[in-house]
Design a protein around this motif. Structure first.
Motif, PDB file in Angstrom:
ATOM      1  N   GLU A 135      39.624  26.816  28.669  1.00 40.31           N
ATOM      2  CA  GLU A 135      40.915  27.434  28.954  1.00 40.31           C
ATOM      3  C   GLU A 135      41.676  26.657  30.019  1.00 40.31           C
ATOM      4  N   HIS A 181      44.538  33.118  37.708  1.00 41.74           N
ATOM      5  CA  HIS A 181      44.746  33.850  36.467  1.00 41.74           C
ATOM      6  C   HIS A 181      43.635  33.552  35.459  1.00 41.74           C
ATOM      7  N   GLU A 234      41.073  36.363  33.863  1.00 42.29           N
ATOM      8  CA  GLU A 234      40.859  36.567  32.428  1.00 42.29           C
ATOM      9  C   GLU A 234      39.365  36.506  32.096  1.00 42.29           C
ATOM     10  N   GLN A 278      37.698  39.673  33.200  1.00 39.76           N
ATOM     11  CA  GLN A 278      37.971  40.782  32.295  1.00 39.76           C
ATOM     12  C   GLN A 278      37.078  40.713  31.054  1.00 39.76           C
ATOM     13  N   ASP A 279      36.842  39.505  30.550  1.00 39.14           N
ATOM     14  CA  ASP A 279      35.931  39.342  29.409  1.00 39.14           C
ATOM     15  C   ASP A 279      34.519  39.774  29.779  1.00 39.14           C
TER      16      ASP A 279
END
Length: 316
Positions: free
Chosen positions: A160, A226, A230, A233-234
């Motif tokens: 990412e 950020h 992310e 959160q996963d």
């Protein structure tokens, strides 16, 4: 007379093994070659175990081994488990009275629970959740590889990061200090020069970007922060789904290099109201705990003695 046990934690790149006695002595610990059958044929697996046992017993070679627990990656299928057990028996120079082979995720879990049931979420190069219920049944979630899964893993974060940095180069994403950080990491002059490099890089190289992203996030880079949010959160989703399999909140162990990120740890811990265990001991300790709990009547004194020796990284 003391009994002797062998505890094994085996992966694709290395295998960690310990031989110990019921007298409380951690006799030897050896790091050998990988033993995952998905990356080599079984003759090679057997040879790696043979070399491992030879070095492991170079300090003391007992007449027999009372028990051996081997937590090995690539052992999910019953047929593979049987073949791995046969490879261990063939490779060991002395008789093993009791032998069990299981998934290496079990070791990671037991390294935090001292062999008790619970949930472990491993977030290293890849990611997976593995649980053992109170009735002994176990399950897994995730771990479907870098193409279709491994959310929240080091590879996912690295991938990412590369994707978002190339978007910055295109003018489609906010400016970020990650550009200069990645050019240094990949030793290139311009960020677009990383493209042929990343397509030839191993998963470990891509996952190696995690400490860099974490460092830039700590220094206030919004995009880096950020990306970590992310990933967190996963991981929250993976943990919550794993916990839903239990009747009550399980002991939950978090292991793997991704958890070294303070931002990810704090985001996950604030997102789930449950205590988490970050083990002080390597996964091979989970195999030690299994041996003691299975065949030595859950001898807590023996476990405590072995812990003290193991954390020093060498036998007492």
């Amino acid at each position: 007379m003391d009994n002797y046990y062998i505890a094994i934690d085996g992966g694709g790149t290395k295998t960690d093994a310990v031989i110990f006695s019921t007298g409380g002595q951690l006799i030897n610990r050896v790091i050998g070659a990988g033993t995952n059958p998905n990356g080599m044929d079984f003759n090679q697996v057997t040879e790696h175990f043979r070399k491992l046992f030879s070095e492991l017993m170079s300090v003391k070679k007992p007449v027999s081994i009372a028990g051996c627990y081997a937590g090995l990656s690539g052992s999910d299928h019953p047929a593979l488990t049987r073949k791995l057990a046969n490879a261990i028996k063939d490779a060991c120079p002395v008789k093993i009275s009791h032998l069990q082979v299981g998934n290496d995720a079990m070791n990671a879990l037991w390294s935090g629970t001292d062999g008790r049931p619970g949930l472990v979420v491993i977030a290293g190069t890849g990611s997976i959740a593995f649980g053992i219920l109170d009735n002994g049944k176990y399950f897994r979630m995730g771990g479907w590889g870098y193409l279709f899964g491994d959310e929240g893993s080091g590879y996912a974060i690295g991938r990412e990061t590369v994707r978002r940095v190339l978007m910055v180069y295109d003018g489609r994403e906010r400016e970020t200090t990650l550009i200069s950080a990645l050019t240094r990491y990949f030793h290139v002059q311009s960020i677009n020069d990383i493209v042929p490099i990343v397509y030839q890089s191993s998963k470990d190289v891509i996952a190696g970007l995690v400490p860099i992203v974490a460092s830039e996030a700590e220094q206030g880079d919004c995009l880096a922060e950020h990306i970590l949010f992310e990933a967190a959160q996963d991981l929250i989703s993976l943990i919550q789904n794993g916990m839903s399999k239990f009747e009550s909140v399980p002991e939950t162990v978090l292991v793997g290099g991704v958890w070294n990120s303070r931002i990810i740890r704090e985001k996950v811990c604030s997102g789930i109201s449950a205590p988490f265990i970050f083990p002080d001991y390597p996964p091979v300790y989970g195999s030690i705990a299994k041996c003691v709990n299975e065949w030595e009547y859950q001898n807590e004194g023996l476990l405590d003695s072995l812990k003290k020796q193991l954390i020093k990284g060498k036998p007492a």
